[in-house]
Design an enzyme around this catalytic site. Structure first.
Site, PDB file in Angstrom:
ATOM      1  N   TYR A 160      -3.698  -0.812  10.110  1.00 51.29           N
ATOM      2  CA  TYR A 160      -3.496  -1.051   8.666  1.00 51.29           C
ATOM      3  C   TYR A 160      -2.104  -0.579   8.254  1.00 51.29           C
ATOM      4  O   TYR A 160      -1.362  -1.288   7.558  1.00 51.29           O
ATOM      5  CB  TYR A 160      -4.578  -0.303   7.884  1.00 51.29           C
ATOM      6  CG  TYR A 160      -4.559  -0.524   6.388  1.00 51.29           C
ATOM      7  CD1 TYR A 160      -5.164  -1.649   5.826  1.00 51.29           C
ATOM      8  CD2 TYR A 160      -3.954   0.387   5.528  1.00 51.29           C
ATOM      9  CE1 TYR A 160      -5.168  -1.853   4.450  1.00 51.29           C
ATOM     10  CE2 TYR A 160      -3.953   0.197   4.159  1.00 51.29           C
ATOM     11  CZ  TYR A 160      -4.559  -0.927   3.618  1.00 51.29           C
ATOM     12  OH  TYR A 160      -4.560  -1.123   2.257  1.00 51.29           O
ATOM     13  N   SER A 169       0.854  -1.193   0.000  1.00 53.48           N
ATOM     14  CA  SER A 169       0.000   0.000   0.000  1.00 53.48           C
ATOM     15  C   SER A 169       0.890   1.243   0.000  1.00 53.48           C
ATOM     16  O   SER A 169       2.087   1.166   0.312  1.00 53.48           O
ATOM     17  CB  SER A 169      -0.862  -0.002   1.269  1.00 53.48           C
ATOM     18  OG  SER A 169      -1.511   1.233   1.459  1.00 53.48           O
TER      19      SER A 169
END
Ligand code: NAP
Length: 254
Positions: A159, A146
């Site tokens: 996350y 990410s």
């Protein structure tokens, strides 16, 4: 004359987690378009992905598995190997996100995200590497990282920790396994229109601020990611190890 065989996945079998929707579905379709066979693993029906790949005349086999269950995850690669056949590639795509101010983040929101995004991904890498090297085969792993493998983000502490960790795992496994013919790399998608970003897109202010920073002037689509994954699964990338390729409309270049 053109010879694109180094970019082909003909004869390759690739396991993709979370292939029922979003980025995972886009990756599965790209693999099939490149000639590969997809083993689509997840907890939901793969019907939509099967229909898209079927319409292309491609190959897909669905395998139901709750990837949050680590006991099942530990035997998944061996089970697939025995029931379906040897794997040439693994794409760790399944992932979840929990949004909360860090002062309010619960233990459950920490554990569930780390357990799936980081631990399950590591366990699958470990099992895939073990099986591949035991049989003296070559193999490819692509982890879906990410922008938050590089940046902090906002209100997504577990996350961000999981995706920073996934980048680290990508590097250490590349160090350990490159010499044995197992390539471990990652893709860092930018802001992509999927279930994962529904809350962001519903927030007019956040959505506009994000769009204003993307040099490509648009959010990404799930199907934008597959091309780079195919490259990392194909012969063309055989000397690429431990890399994380951003596919982000230019976000990280700003
Ligand atoms: P998504 O549509 O929410 O897809 C997540 C996938 O993970 C779904 O297939 C989901 O299955 C699966 N999954 C979650 N928990 C599972 C479990 N316990 N067992 C089996 N499967 C499970 O979001 P996405 O954007 O496509 O996300 C795919 C990957 O890209 C994730 O790793 C995400 O972190 C990463 N990513 C996304 C973006 C973005 O902007 N969208 C940006 C960077 C990275 P169900 O449908 O059954 O829940």
């Amino acid at each position: 004359m053109s010879d694109l065989s180094a970019f082909s996945l003909d004869g390759k079998r690739v396991l993709v987690t979370g292939a029922n929707t979003g980025i995972g579905q886009g990756i599965a379709v790209s693999i099939a378009k490149a000639g590969g066979e997809v083993v689509a693993v997840g907890r939901s029906s793969m019907g939509e992905t099967e229909a898209r790949i079927g319409a292309l005349g491609g190959k897909i086999i669905a395998h139901r598995c709750d990837l949050g269950d680590h006991a099942t995850v530990k035997t998944l690669i061996r089970d697939v190997w025995e029931k379906i056949g040897p794997l040439d590639g693994l794409v760790n795509n399944a992932g979840i996100i929990r949004r909360a101010d860090s002062v309010d983040l619960t233990d459950a929101d920490w554990d569930e995200v780390i357990d799936l995004n980081l631990k399950t991904s590591f366990l699958l890498c470990q099992a895939f590497g073990r099986q591949t090297m035991a049989e003296g085969r070559r193999g490819r792993i692509v982890n879906i990282a990410s922008l938050l493998s590089f940046q902090g983000g906002i209100r997504v502490a577990s996350y961000t920790a999981s995706k920073h960790g996934l980048l680290g795992i990508t590097r250490i496994l590349a160090n350990e396994w490159a010499g044995a013919g197992v390539n471990v790399n990652a893709i860092a998608p930018g802001y992509i229109e999927s279930n994962n970003t529904e809350a962001l897109r519903a927030d007019g202010g956040r959505s506009a601020a994000i769009l204003a920073r993307i040099p490509a002037n648009r959010w990404g689509k799930p199907d934008d990611i597959g091309g780079a994954v195919v490259f990392l699964l194909a012969e063309a990338s055989s000397y690429v190890h431990g890399a994380t390729i951003p596919v982000d409309g230019g976000w990280l270049a700003r």
